[in-house]
Enzyme design. Sequence first.
Site, PDB file in Angstrom:
ATOM      1  CB  SER A 160     101.791 101.856  -0.428  1.00  0.00           C
ATOM      2  OG  SER A 160     103.301 102.514  -0.613  1.00  0.00           O
ATOM      3  CE1 TYR A 211      99.290 104.419  -4.169  1.00  0.00           C
ATOM      4  CE2 TYR A 211     101.238 105.063  -2.788  1.00  0.00           C
ATOM      5  CZ  TYR A 211     100.354 104.230  -3.566  1.00  0.00           C
ATOM      6  OH  TYR A 211     100.957 102.851  -3.747  1.00  0.00           O
TER       7      TYR A 211
HETATM    8  N1  LIG Z   1     104.899 100.245  -7.961  1.00  0.00           N
HETATM    9  C1  LIG Z   1     105.191 100.473  -6.515  1.00  0.00           C
HETATM   10  O1  LIG Z   1     106.376 101.231  -6.458  1.00  0.00           O
HETATM   11  C2  LIG Z   1     104.472 100.489  -5.574  1.00  0.00           C
HETATM   12  C3  LIG Z   1     104.683 100.688  -4.236  1.00  0.00           C
HETATM   13  C4  LIG Z   1     103.703 100.439  -3.332  1.00  0.00           C
HETATM   14  C5  LIG Z   1     102.559  99.824  -3.592  1.00  0.00           C
HETATM   15  N2  LIG Z   1     102.022  99.650  -4.851  1.00  0.00           N
HETATM   16  C6  LIG Z   1     100.878  99.137  -5.150  1.00  0.00           C
HETATM   17  O2  LIG Z   1     100.876  98.134  -5.737  1.00  0.00           O
HETATM   18  C7  LIG Z   1      99.735  97.825  -6.498  1.00  0.00           C
HETATM   19  C8  LIG Z   1     100.179  97.501  -7.977  1.00  0.00           C
HETATM   20  O3  LIG Z   1     100.903  98.714  -8.427  1.00  0.00           O
HETATM   21  P1  LIG Z   1     101.631  98.506  -9.892  1.00  0.00           P
HETATM   22  O4  LIG Z   1     102.960  99.369  -9.495  1.00  0.00           O
HETATM   23  O5  LIG Z   1     101.749  97.301 -10.209  1.00  0.00           O
HETATM   24  O6  LIG Z   1     100.752  99.338 -10.770  1.00  0.00           O
HETATM   25  P2  LIG Z   1     100.231  99.457 -12.287  1.00  0.00           P
HETATM   26  O7  LIG Z   1     101.222  98.643 -13.201  1.00  0.00           O
HETATM   27  O8  LIG Z   1      99.563 100.556 -12.481  1.00  0.00           O
HETATM   28  O9  LIG Z   1      99.147  98.234 -12.023  1.00  0.00           O
HETATM   29  C9  LIG Z   1      97.770  98.769 -11.460  1.00  0.00           C
HETATM   30  C10 LIG Z   1      96.932  97.437 -11.774  1.00  0.00           C
HETATM   31  O10 LIG Z   1      95.363  98.029 -11.029  1.00  0.00           O
HETATM   32  C11 LIG Z   1      94.611  97.806 -12.036  1.00  0.00           C
HETATM   33  N3  LIG Z   1      93.418  98.574 -11.993  1.00  0.00           N
HETATM   34  C12 LIG Z   1      93.376  99.947 -11.796  1.00  0.00           C
HETATM   35  N4  LIG Z   1      92.281 100.335 -11.425  1.00  0.00           N
HETATM   36  C13 LIG Z   1      91.224  99.292 -11.756  1.00  0.00           C
HETATM   37  C14 LIG Z   1      89.789  99.346 -11.727  1.00  0.00           C
HETATM   38  N5  LIG Z   1      89.020 100.443 -11.422  1.00  0.00           N
HETATM   39  N6  LIG Z   1      89.105  97.925 -11.872  1.00  0.00           N
HETATM   40  C15 LIG Z   1      90.228  96.918 -12.082  1.00  0.00           C
HETATM   41  N7  LIG Z   1      91.450  96.991 -12.051  1.00  0.00           N
HETATM   42  C16 LIG Z   1      91.920  98.165 -11.866  1.00  0.00           C
HETATM   43  C17 LIG Z   1      95.066  97.811 -13.380  1.00  0.00           C
HETATM   44  O11 LIG Z   1      94.305  97.323 -14.491  1.00  0.00           O
HETATM   45  P3  LIG Z   1      93.549  97.964 -15.318  1.00  0.00           P
HETATM   46  O12 LIG Z   1      93.896  99.326 -15.756  1.00  0.00           O
HETATM   47  O13 LIG Z   1      93.818  96.999 -16.795  1.00  0.00           O
HETATM   48  O14 LIG Z   1      92.079  97.865 -14.982  1.00  0.00           O
HETATM   49  C18 LIG Z   1      96.467  97.516 -13.152  1.00  0.00           C
HETATM   50  O15 LIG Z   1      96.420  95.807 -13.508  1.00  0.00           O
HETATM   51  C19 LIG Z   1      98.907  99.113  -6.664  1.00  0.00           C
HETATM   52  O16 LIG Z   1      97.969  98.777  -5.284  1.00  0.00           O
HETATM   53  C20 LIG Z   1      99.975 100.116  -5.845  1.00  0.00           C
HETATM   54  O17 LIG Z   1      99.502 101.108  -5.038  1.00  0.00           O
HETATM   55  C21 LIG Z   1     103.043  99.794  -5.885  1.00  0.00           C
END
Ligand SMILES: NC(=O)c1ccc[n+]([C@@H]2O[C@H](COP(=O)([O-])OP(=O)(O)OC[C@H]3O[C@@H](n4cnc5c(N)ncnc54)[C@H](OP(=O)(O)O)[C@@H]3O)[C@@H](O)[C@H]2O)c1
Length: 262
Positions: free
Chosen positions: A138, A151
């Site tokens: 990130s 984070y």
């Molecule tokens: N959105 C942003 O602006 C942003 C920016 C920078 C980086 N990121 C990174 O991008 C990635 C995806 O983020 P997102 O925004 O798409 O978030 P999201 O919609 O909340 O998705 C997170 C995913 O991680 C899975 N997960 C969480 N804990 C888990 C566990 N213990 N075991 C297995 N799976 C798990 C969740 O699945 P379940 O709950 O079904 O297990 C879900 O599929 C993350 O690493 C986040 O830090 C996001």
Amino acid sequence: MAISNEVIWVTGASSGLGYELAKQLAGAGNTVIASARNLDALKSLQREAPSNIEILDFDLLDDAALSEAQARLKALSPKLDRVILNAGTCEYMDPLDFDWSLAEKIMRVNYVGMVNSLSIAYDLLRESERGHIVGIASQASELPFTRAEAYGASKAAVQYFLQSLRLDVKQFGIDVTVVLPGFVDTPLTRRNTFSMPFLMPAEEAAGRIIGAIEKRVLRYAFPRRLSAMLWMLRRVPRLWLSVGRDKSSKNNTQGAESRQES
Ligand SMILES: NC(=O)c1ccc[n+]([C@@H]2O[C@H](COP(=O)([O-])OP(=O)(O)OC[C@H]3O[C@@H](n4cnc5c(N)ncnc54)[C@H](OP(=O)(O)O)[C@@H]3O)[C@@H](O)[C@H]2O)c1
């Protein structure tokens, strides 16, 4: 899309960025193994491209589930061409009432969870002619942000781990790409109450990430306008300290007000 006929494991595929990555890669003719805990969400992802998506539901922090998942992964495919280590979470600290345990909680999901995933995929990556590890870090770790202690630190750990790993796996023909997204519109960021500059739809973000993965770049930070802004702010840490502190005290006041109202 140049990526086709590959076997690709995407973690965190039940939601947001991972869901979009899995959908687009499967739509382009790859076999995608989609992981997360939420089986219903994975099943609805599978309906997007039924013949190209396999489900591997498990909790990547559950040790017992991890060894079972390793066996299931191997049964699904004798090799993996790419793994996209995307699963993660975000919670913010509250300076008026620090919950110190949050640091460990977020570090476990974002960093330990990523390493756990890699540990069960690594042997299968070695079976590919040219394996590729992609980690979703990130831009939050590029500059200190208020309330982002837990984070940001977890994503800095992700970034360092993968950059170091790159040096060690190159000899086996495996590439490593670190992706640093800015703000992407997903269930994770929909919880945020602050303004998110250059917020991007998940569909667009996934398309950009796939474009970078195709080229096997070392590092992909996007959108560029945000990374340029952070690059400049890193060069004036004292200015950032006063701006960040002002923002922090404003957030704290708002937080205290909403606590009083509830
Ligand atoms: N959105 C942003 O602006 C942003 C920016 C920078 C980086 N990121 C990174 O991008 C990635 C995806 O983020 P997102 O925004 O798409 O978030 P999201 O919609 O909340 O998705 C997170 C995913 O991680 C899975 N997960 C969480 N804990 C888990 C566990 N213990 N075991 C297995 N799976 C798990 C969740 O699945 P379940 O709950 O079904 O297990 C879900 O599929 C993350 O690493 C986040 O830090 C996001």
